[in-house]
Write a protein that holds these residues in place. Structure first.
Motif, short mmCIF file in Angstrom:
data_model
loop_
_atom_site.label_atom_id
_atom_site.label_comp_id
_atom_site.label_asym_id
_atom_site.label_seq_id
_atom_site.Cartn_x
_atom_site.Cartn_y
_atom_site.Cartn_z
N ARG A 3 0.83 -1.22 0.00
CA ARG A 3 0.00 0.00 0.00
C ARG A 3 0.86 1.26 0.00
N GLU A 4 1.90 1.23 0.83
CA GLU A 4 2.80 2.39 0.87
C GLU A 4 3.51 2.57 -0.47
N ALA A 5 3.88 1.46 -1.10
CA ALA A 5 4.55 1.53 -2.39
C ALA A 5 3.63 2.14 -3.44
N PHE A 6 2.32 1.80 -3.40
CA PHE A 6 1.37 2.37 -4.35
C PHE A 6 1.29 3.89 -4.18
N GLU A 7 1.41 4.35 -2.96
CA GLU A 7 1.37 5.79 -2.72
C GLU A 7 2.61 6.48 -3.29
N GLN A 8 3.72 5.74 -3.38
CA GLN A 8 4.97 6.34 -3.85
C GLN A 8 5.11 6.31 -5.37
N GLY A 9 4.36 5.46 -6.04
CA GLY A 9 4.41 5.43 -7.49
C GLY A 9 4.70 4.05 -8.04
N VAL A 10 4.68 3.98 -9.37
CA VAL A 10 4.83 2.71 -10.07
C VAL A 10 6.19 2.07 -9.80
N TRP A 11 7.26 2.86 -9.80
CA TRP A 11 8.59 2.29 -9.60
C TRP A 11 8.74 1.70 -8.20
#
Length: 91
Positions: A8-16
């Motif tokens: 979930r946190e990664a989705f907030e940071q972007g695709v990469w």
């Protein structure tokens, strides 16, 4: 679960970030499988070595028995030759 939180946190940071985290999690799972396979392989090898050790011990015992038998035969032949020599017969 912690993996869900990280995703979930990664989705907030972007695709990469999502790609990085998914690859990292995939790597962790693969590493766990590899470790399990290595443990299984190690167990099989240990069983194989134990089996080979038992077979080697059996062969050693058979060799010792054979060596003793050959020694007995040599002593018997020597005694027989000595008796024949005493009687005046030679080979």
């Amino acid at each position: 679960m912690i993996e869900d939180l990280v995703v979930r946190e990664a989705f907030e940071q972007g695709v990469w970030a999502v790609l990085f985290v998914s690859l990292y999690l995939h790597h962790l799972k693969e590493n766990k499988c590899s470790r399990l396979e290595a443990l299984e392989r190690e167990e099989k090898l240990m069983l194989y070595i134990e089996d080979m050790s038992e077979q080697f011990e059996n062969l050693t015992k058979q060799y010792e028995d054979l060596s003793k038998d050959v020694g007995d035969i040599k002593r018997h032949v020597r005694r027989h030759r000595e008796v024949q020599r005493r009687r005046g017969q030679t080979y």
